[in-house]
Design a protein around this motif. Structure first.
Motif, PDB file in Angstrom:
ATOM      1  N   SER A  15      -4.342   4.049   1.348  1.00  0.00           N
ATOM      2  CA  SER A  15      -3.845   2.682   1.186  1.00  0.00           C
ATOM      3  C   SER A  15      -2.384   2.541   1.612  1.00  0.00           C
ATOM      4  CB  SER A  15      -4.013   2.214  -0.264  1.00  0.00           C
ATOM      5  OG  SER A  15      -3.291   3.060  -1.147  1.00  0.00           O
ATOM      6  N   SER A  16      -1.647   3.662   1.646  1.00  0.00           N
ATOM      7  CA  SER A  16      -0.249   3.599   2.069  1.00  0.00           C
ATOM      8  C   SER A  16      -0.095   3.567   3.580  1.00  0.00           C
ATOM      9  CB  SER A  16       0.531   4.797   1.508  1.00  0.00           C
ATOM     10  OG  SER A  16       0.074   6.010   2.089  1.00  0.00           O
ATOM     11  N   SER A  17      -1.138   3.925   4.312  1.00  0.00           N
ATOM     12  CA  SER A  17      -1.065   3.910   5.770  1.00  0.00           C
ATOM     13  C   SER A  17      -1.111   2.479   6.291  1.00  0.00           C
ATOM     14  CB  SER A  17      -2.197   4.742   6.369  1.00  0.00           C
ATOM     15  OG  SER A  17      -2.038   6.118   6.047  1.00  0.00           O
ATOM     16  N   ILE A  18      -0.526   2.270   7.470  1.00  0.00           N
ATOM     17  CA  ILE A  18      -0.329   0.929   8.013  1.00  0.00           C
ATOM     18  C   ILE A  18      -0.944   0.852   9.408  1.00  0.00           C
ATOM     19  CG2 ILE A  18       1.416  -0.755   8.736  1.00  0.00           C
ATOM     20  CD1 ILE A  18       3.332   0.707   6.707  1.00  0.00           C
ATOM     21  N   ALA A  19      -1.674  -0.228   9.664  1.00  0.00           N
ATOM     22  CA  ALA A  19      -2.273  -0.457  10.978  1.00  0.00           C
ATOM     23  C   ALA A  19      -1.492  -1.542  11.713  1.00  0.00           C
ATOM     24  CB  ALA A  19      -3.739  -0.865  10.842  1.00  0.00           C
ATOM     25  N   GLN A  20      -1.302  -1.344  13.003  1.00  0.00           N
ATOM     26  CA  GLN A  20      -0.580  -2.319  13.815  1.00  0.00           C
ATOM     27  C   GLN A  20      -1.558  -3.018  14.754  1.00  0.00           C
ATOM     28  OE1 GLN A  20       2.990  -0.804  15.597  1.00  0.00           O
ATOM     29  NE2 GLN A  20       3.605  -2.799  16.392  1.00  0.00           N
ATOM     30  N   HIS A  21      -1.791  -4.285  14.477  1.00  0.00           N
ATOM     31  CA  HIS A  21      -2.714  -5.077  15.300  1.00  0.00           C
ATOM     32  C   HIS A  21      -2.097  -5.388  16.651  1.00  0.00           C
ATOM     33  CE1 HIS A  21      -5.175  -8.331  16.812  1.00  0.00           C
ATOM     34  NE2 HIS A  21      -4.132  -9.131  16.794  1.00  0.00           N
ATOM     35  N   TRP A  22      -2.929  -5.208  17.716  1.00  0.00           N
ATOM     36  CA  TRP A  22      -2.443  -5.583  19.040  1.00  0.00           C
ATOM     37  C   TRP A  22      -3.482  -6.293  19.906  1.00  0.00           C
ATOM     38  CZ3 TRP A  22      -3.856  -3.032  23.810  1.00  0.00           C
ATOM     39  CH2 TRP A  22      -4.735  -1.950  23.660  1.00  0.00           C
ATOM     40  N   TYR A  23      -4.795  -5.979  19.721  1.00  0.00           N
ATOM     41  CA  TYR A  23      -5.721  -6.553  20.699  1.00  0.00           C
ATOM     42  C   TYR A  23      -7.135  -6.793  20.171  1.00  0.00           C
ATOM     43  CZ  TYR A  23      -7.199  -7.497  25.540  1.00  0.00           C
ATOM     44  OH  TYR A  23      -7.648  -8.084  26.687  1.00  0.00           O
ATOM     45  N   SER A  24      -7.530  -6.201  19.068  1.00  0.00           N
ATOM     46  CA  SER A  24      -8.917  -6.291  18.617  1.00  0.00           C
ATOM     47  C   SER A  24      -8.978  -6.801  17.184  1.00  0.00           C
ATOM     48  CB  SER A  24      -9.584  -4.908  18.707  1.00  0.00           C
ATOM     49  OG  SER A  24      -9.123  -4.072  17.660  1.00  0.00           O
ATOM     50  N   SER A  25     -10.165  -6.712  16.595  1.00  0.00           N
ATOM     51  CA  SER A  25     -10.331  -7.125  15.201  1.00  0.00           C
ATOM     52  C   SER A  25     -10.356  -5.926  14.252  1.00  0.00           C
ATOM     53  CB  SER A  25     -11.625  -7.928  15.045  1.00  0.00           C
ATOM     54  OG  SER A  25     -12.749  -7.133  15.421  1.00  0.00           O
ATOM     55  N   LEU A  26      -9.996  -4.737  14.740  1.00  0.00           N
ATOM     56  CA  LEU A  26     -10.049  -3.543  13.897  1.00  0.00           C
ATOM     57  C   LEU A  26      -9.097  -3.612  12.709  1.00  0.00           C
ATOM     58  CD1 LEU A  26     -10.407  -0.721  16.562  1.00  0.00           C
ATOM     59  CD2 LEU A  26     -12.041  -1.249  14.742  1.00  0.00           C
ATOM     60  N   ALA A  27      -8.090  -4.476  12.797  1.00  0.00           N
ATOM     61  CA  ALA A  27      -7.186  -4.630  11.656  1.00  0.00           C
ATOM     62  C   ALA A  27      -7.939  -5.067  10.403  1.00  0.00           C
ATOM     63  CB  ALA A  27      -6.087  -5.629  11.990  1.00  0.00           C
ATOM     64  N   GLN A  28      -9.052  -5.778  10.597  1.00  0.00           N
ATOM     65  CA  GLN A  28      -9.879  -6.167   9.449  1.00  0.00           C
ATOM     66  C   GLN A  28     -10.306  -4.939   8.651  1.00  0.00           C
ATOM     67  OE1 GLN A  28     -13.202  -8.043  11.364  1.00  0.00           O
ATOM     68  NE2 GLN A  28     -12.267 -10.089  11.353  1.00  0.00           N
ATOM     69  N   ARG A  29     -10.690  -3.877   9.344  1.00  0.00           N
ATOM     70  CA  ARG A  29     -11.165  -2.670   8.674  1.00  0.00           C
ATOM     71  C   ARG A  29     -10.037  -1.976   7.919  1.00  0.00           C
ATOM     72  NH1 ARG A  29     -15.067   0.236  13.097  1.00  0.00           N
ATOM     73  NH2 ARG A  29     -15.079   1.854  11.469  1.00  0.00           N
ATOM     74  N   ALA A  30      -8.824  -2.080   8.426  1.00  0.00           N
ATOM     75  CA  ALA A  30      -7.678  -1.533   7.688  1.00  0.00           C
ATOM     76  C   ALA A  30      -7.481  -2.288   6.379  1.00  0.00           C
ATOM     77  CB  ALA A  30      -6.421  -1.609   8.550  1.00  0.00           C
ATOM     78  N   VAL A  31      -7.543  -3.607   6.446  1.00  0.00           N
ATOM     79  CA  VAL A  31      -7.374  -4.432   5.244  1.00  0.00           C
ATOM     80  C   VAL A  31      -8.470  -4.136   4.233  1.00  0.00           C
ATOM     81  CG1 VAL A  31      -7.442  -6.808   4.392  1.00  0.00           C
ATOM     82  CG2 VAL A  31      -6.126  -6.248   6.454  1.00  0.00           C
ATOM     83  N   GLN A  32      -9.683  -3.958   4.712  1.00  0.00           N
ATOM     84  CA  GLN A  32     -10.798  -3.651   3.812  1.00  0.00           C
ATOM     85  C   GLN A  32     -10.597  -2.325   3.086  1.00  0.00           C
ATOM     86  OE1 GLN A  32     -14.070  -3.875   6.559  1.00  0.00           O
ATOM     87  NE2 GLN A  32     -13.965  -6.112   6.715  1.00  0.00           N
ATOM     88  N   GLN A  33      -9.774  -1.442   3.658  1.00  0.00           N
ATOM     89  CA  GLN A  33      -9.488  -0.157   3.030  1.00  0.00           C
ATOM     90  C   GLN A  33      -8.217  -0.200   2.167  1.00  0.00           C
ATOM     91  OE1 GLN A  33     -10.357   3.513   5.416  1.00  0.00           O
ATOM     92  NE2 GLN A  33     -10.455   2.080   7.136  1.00  0.00           N
ATOM     93  N   GLY A  34      -7.603  -1.382   2.071  1.00  0.00           N
ATOM     94  CA  GLY A  34      -6.421  -1.531   1.234  1.00  0.00           C
ATOM     95  C   GLY A  34      -5.115  -1.309   1.955  1.00  0.00           C
ATOM     96  N   SER A  35      -5.156  -1.150   3.279  1.00  0.00           N
ATOM     97  CA  SER A  35      -3.934  -0.930   4.051  1.00  0.00           C
ATOM     98  C   SER A  35      -3.308  -2.255   4.473  1.00  0.00           C
ATOM     99  CB  SER A  35      -4.232  -0.095   5.299  1.00  0.00           C
ATOM    100  OG  SER A  35      -4.604   1.225   4.946  1.00  0.00           O
ATOM    101  N   LYS A  36      -2.018  -2.210   4.707  1.00  0.00           N
ATOM    102  CA  LYS A  36      -1.292  -3.370   5.220  1.00  0.00           C
ATOM    103  C   LYS A  36      -1.292  -3.343   6.741  1.00  0.00           C
ATOM    104  CE  LYS A  36       0.087  -5.000   1.183  1.00  0.00           C
ATOM    105  NZ  LYS A  36      -0.366  -6.309   0.671  1.00  0.00           N
ATOM    106  N   VAL A  37      -0.931  -4.499   7.317  1.00  0.00           N
ATOM    107  CA  VAL A  37      -1.005  -4.677   8.764  1.00  0.00           C
ATOM    108  C   VAL A  37       0.313  -5.242   9.293  1.00  0.00           C
ATOM    109  CG1 VAL A  37      -2.186  -5.918  10.626  1.00  0.00           C
ATOM    110  CG2 VAL A  37      -3.508  -5.019   8.694  1.00  0.00           C
TER     111      VAL A  37
END
Length: 423
Positions: free
Chosen positions: A278-300
């Motif tokens: 949950s402490s890891s962070i995803a950086q959105h740039w081109y796809s919808s994969l950021a949704q999966r990060a949020v579903q795991q409790g990560s910030k974007v």
């Protein structure tokens, strides 16, 4: 009159970067809860004073400001820009100049893209050929370069003094040809790759099945963590060839390495295919994969390429930049909201905004300035100001008043026809 800066009695509800600016006929006061708030308030004072204050030589006064009280704090905690020093290498002086520009617009993160197929830009004592050989070239085949650890520390310190956190990125497992050329052992077949000076992507990868790869990563992250006082290390993770299963196992193992060295892992949104802490962070740039990060409790972090990539051309006639994500004129750069870009990624899940500048076509600090400004000002405002207070027609007039300021600062900015520039 005098200017008085104080944290005594600062309002904690303003947060780390908020401030209260009070201008009376005799005194200018900036009061903040933390020193970073004083720094942000100083930038507001600079922008309230006449543009001539930005000139390098002494200018005649008097210097007047309107009597006013401003209570100000940012919308998002993450407001940054990324500078790619791997495709083309830029000196410490150039990076300092870039820091000065983002400081002026109250940004607080400098993401440094330190490695890619075309070059490795940081000295690593345990793997010295990364810099001396892997850093020896750049796009187009020109002489590359790298930062010694002392020079990297200089950049970090320069940013820290301006309350800007440096976020270093070592891209992996893809975008690694410079490393693969430097050390044969990092390749699955044990054969070193030739140095690469083109602009293709998606063809290189560390050998994710080799234990040596993780020894290498541990050594690099260990040295980088020691040099980097900020809490973040970015591992890239984009455009990697190979199977999703192998990729996910790789990311999960690297995540553990980063955490073991006391840092939070950040990666481009592809990392959300793995199991994230949950402490890891995803950086959105081109796809919808950021949704999966949020579903795991990560910030974007929001960096949509079609809106926020500083290397996209202003229009089709722009002499620099690329168009693969479309052209981004000044209005398009300003008229979007981070919380409405990706379904399921709401404001509560967003740390903030970052504007990446990739440098395949950029070779000088003048090129950097041209592609960065004036769009950077809009990205800074998106990160700082509430959506309800933003309006393009009002903004473009305010932006036009920055023309003389940017000129006084010696900035090679793009004079967009969309903006009524003051002379």
């Amino acid at each position: 009159g005098s200017i008085f800066l104080t944290t005594k009695g600062g309002d904690p509800t303003l947060g780390e970067e908020g401030y209260l600016l009070t201008i009376s006929p005799d005194l200018v006061t900036v009061q903040a809860h933390q020193p970073a708030g004083l720094c942000r308030g100083i930038q507001t004072i600079r922008q309230l004073l006449p543009a001539a204050i930005e000139r390098p030589s002494v200018q005649p006064g008097p210097w007047g400001m309107a009597v006013v009280t401003i209570r100000d704090h940012p919308r998002f905690v993450w407001r940054g820009a990324m500078l790619d020093v791997a495709r083309h290498f830029f000196s410490v002086t150039d990076v300092r100049r870039f820091i000065d520009l983002i400081e002026y617009y109250k940004m607080n993160r400098l993401h440094l893209h330190l490695s890619d197929d075309q070059g490795w830009r940081l000295e690593v004592h345990s793997w010295p050929r990364l810099a001396t050989y892997g850093g020896s070239t750049q796009v187009g085949g020109g002489r590359g370069g790298y930062y010694t650890q002392s020079e990297y520390s200089d950049i970090v310190t320069y940013a820290q003094r301006r309350h800007i956190t440096v976020v270093p990125e070592i891209d992996m497992p893809g975008h690694t040809n410079a490393a693969l050329a430097s050390y044969a052992v990092l390749n699955c077949d044990g054969v070193a790759r030739p140095l690469y000076t083109g602009i293709g992507v998606g063809f290189s990868s560390l050998c994710v099945s080799k234990e040596t790869t993780y020894t290498f990563i541990d050594d690099v992250i260990r040295e980088l963590a020691i040099l980097t006082p900020g809490p973040f290390i970015h591992i890239g993770g984009d455009e990697a060839p190979g199977s999703q299963a192998d990729y996910s196992r790789f990311v999960e193992r690297v995540q553990t390495i980063v955490q073991r060295h006391g840092k939070q892992m950040i990666g481009w949104e592809e990392i959300a295919q793995a199991r994230l802490h949950s402490s890891s962070i995803a950086q959105h740039w081109y796809s919808s994969l950021a949704q999966r990060a949020v579903q795991q409790g990560s910030k974007v972090i929001m960096s949509p390429a079609s809106r926020a990539y500083l290397d996209m051309k202003y229009d089709n006639a722009t002499p620099l930049g690329q168009v693969w994500a479309g052209v981004i004129d000044v209005e398009k750069a300003y008229t979007w909201d981070p919380a409405s870009q990706v379904s399921g990624v709401t404001e509560a899940s967003i740390l903030g905004i970052e504007a990446p500048l990739w440098t395949e076509t950029l070779q000088t600090i003048s090129d950097i300035e041209y592609m960065t400004l004036p769009r950077l000002a809009g990205y800074a405002e998106i990160g700082w100001s509430p959506l309800a207070g933003r309006n393009w027609d009002e903004y473009k007039t305010r932006l036009g008043s920055h023309g003389p300021r940017l000129t006084a600062m010696g900035v090679n900015f793009y004079k967009s026809a969309q903006v009524p520039w003051l002379q």
